[in-house]
Scaffold this motif. Structure first.
Motif, PDB file in Angstrom:
ATOM      1  N   ALA A 145       0.839  -1.207   0.000  1.00  8.08           N
ATOM      2  CA  ALA A 145       0.000   0.000   0.000  1.00  8.08           C
ATOM      3  C   ALA A 145       0.870   1.252   0.000  1.00  8.08           C
ATOM      4  N   ASP A 146       1.948   1.229   0.751  1.00  3.44           N
ATOM      5  CA  ASP A 146       2.884   2.349   0.762  1.00  3.44           C
ATOM      6  C   ASP A 146       3.487   2.557  -0.629  1.00  3.44           C
ATOM      7  N   LEU A 147       3.927   1.492  -1.258  1.00  6.60           N
ATOM      8  CA  LEU A 147       4.538   1.589  -2.588  1.00  6.60           C
ATOM      9  C   LEU A 147       3.526   2.062  -3.620  1.00  6.60           C
ATOM     10  N   TRP A 148       2.306   1.574  -3.539  1.00  3.94           N
ATOM     11  CA  TRP A 148       1.286   1.949  -4.511  1.00  3.94           C
ATOM     12  C   TRP A 148       0.940   3.426  -4.392  1.00  3.94           C
ATOM     13  N   ARG A 149       0.826   3.936  -3.168  1.00  2.00           N
ATOM     14  CA  ARG A 149       0.550   5.364  -2.988  1.00  2.00           C
ATOM     15  C   ARG A 149       1.676   6.204  -3.582  1.00  2.00           C
ATOM     16  N   ARG A 150       2.896   5.845  -3.294  1.00  2.00           N
ATOM     17  CA  ARG A 150       4.039   6.624  -3.784  1.00  2.00           C
ATOM     18  C   ARG A 150       4.162   6.533  -5.295  1.00  2.00           C
ATOM     19  N   SER A 151       3.846   5.374  -5.844  1.00  2.00           N
ATOM     20  CA  SER A 151       3.981   5.182  -7.284  1.00  2.00           C
ATOM     21  C   SER A 151       2.997   6.028  -8.087  1.00  2.00           C
ATOM     22  N   GLN A 152       1.842   6.317  -7.522  1.00  2.00           N
ATOM     23  CA  GLN A 152       0.804   7.050  -8.255  1.00  2.00           C
ATOM     24  C   GLN A 152       1.045   8.549  -8.306  1.00  2.00           C
TER      25      GLN A 152
END
Length: 340
Positions: A145-152
């Motif tokens: 979830a952390d990676l997905w937020r940052r990736s967007q």
């Protein structure tokens, strides 16, 4: 086994000057998500040189972006390795894990929107006893979830939709791979390619070329046959090379989605000969990749792209080449695929 370093690339690898900072950032990220590394010792993980892979594959990324790249690459490895255990022979359980991760990309995992940015520890609050209460999010879910937020960040709705689809493709391919392990059924070549293109996660890695570079490729060019073929070649070449590298580790534990094993069955030959065949195919694909890059100027003219659009497409194609050269360079140096 045949030597993967025999592959010849018509373009050199490069290294980001921000590798040291990315390595320091990645260590802190792993500390916050330490349950991800429960199955591996710190010295062994350090020997994988994840930050070096990020620096080789995304040489143009800025300091913060390279840190994100290192975190993503570390997640891929650690997530994938959990299925090398007994867990990886139970497709239904693998599907349960992967379905919940897909829910994060599609916004159906409520905690992903409310967990503070960078949080890693699973919730310790009591879980309601009602049978309808959702399970407590796992450490893997918090990390992703952390990676997905940052990736967007900073990307368009179109890019986010594509990235979500590619992550779903990656996660949803793992139950079929688990079934292959459980039943030890060697797939045919076409079935192998379909599944390998999912579990290799290459499309998600290529999405990050745009994200880390803060640009997006115009749709008409992104789906043009030349760029689609470049993308497919850049995805398949590392998979072929990796199958040769990882064969000594995968064969004893019953992993059947390995092209060396499939060529052995096709030809009735020993592993060394099959490995040489796989690498020869990879070299042919490298040559095709180089030839296709020369066609980009014609694509620009055919699509009547303006200067900014041409620049975006060229950056993306150069990013594919950088990924290819960087990965093959790292693969020959890392301790990840060495037995013992």
């Amino acid at each position: 086994m045949s030597d993967c370093t025999s592959l010849e690339l018509p373009f050199p690898h490069r290294r980001s000057p921000h590798q040291a900072g990315a390595a320091a950032h990645h260590r802190l990220w792993l500390d916050r998500h330490r349950q991800l590394t429960a199955g591996i010792t710190e010295p062994a993980y350090e020997h994988w040189d994840v930050s070096e892979l990020a620096a080789f594959c995304y040489p143009e990324a800025g300091p913060d972006e390279l840190g994100l790249a290192a975190d993503l690459l570390g997640f891929y490895f650690l997530f994938d390795d959990q299925f090398d255990t007994e867990l990886g022979q139970h497709p239904a359980e693998v599907a349960r894990i992967c379905d919940r991760l897909c829910g994060i990309t599609h916004g159906t995992a409520a905690f992903a929107a409310t967990t503070p940015f960078g949080s890693s520890a699973p919730s310790t609050s009591p879980v309601p006893s009602a049978s309808s209460a959702p399970p407590t999010p796992s450490a893997t879910e918090h990390a992703f979830a952390d990676l997905w937020r940052r990736s967007q960040r900073g990307m368009s709705a179109r890019w986010r939709a594509r990235a979500a689809y590619n992550w779903e493709w990656y996660f949803a391919s793992h139950p079929a791979e688990a079934a292959g392990r459980a039943f030890a059924e060697l797939p045919d070549r076409e079935s192998y390619l379909v599944l390998r293109r999912g579990t290799a996660a290459m499309e998600t890695l290529f999405d990050m070329i745009e994200r880390l570079g803060h640009f997006e490729v115009p749709q008409s060019a992104f789906h043009h046959p030349v760029l689609r073929r470049l993308r497919q070649l850049a995805a398949d070449i590392p998979s072929f090379s990796n199958d040769v590298r990882s064969y000594p580790l995968e064969a004893p534990r019953g992993d059947v989605y390995n092209l060396v094993m499939i060529v052995q069955q096709e030809r009735g030959c020993p592993a060394d000969e099959a490995s040489a065949v796989v690498l020869a195919e990879a070299q042919l694909m490298i040559n095709q990749f180089a030839e296709l890059r020369l066609q980009l100027a014609d694509v620009y003219n055919q699509l009547e792209l303006d200067a900014a659009q041409r620049g975006a497409v060229q950056r993306y194609a150069d990013g594919l080449a950088a990924w290819l050269a960087g990965y093959l360079r790292w693969e020959g140096r890392t301790g990840r695929y060495r037995a013992g």
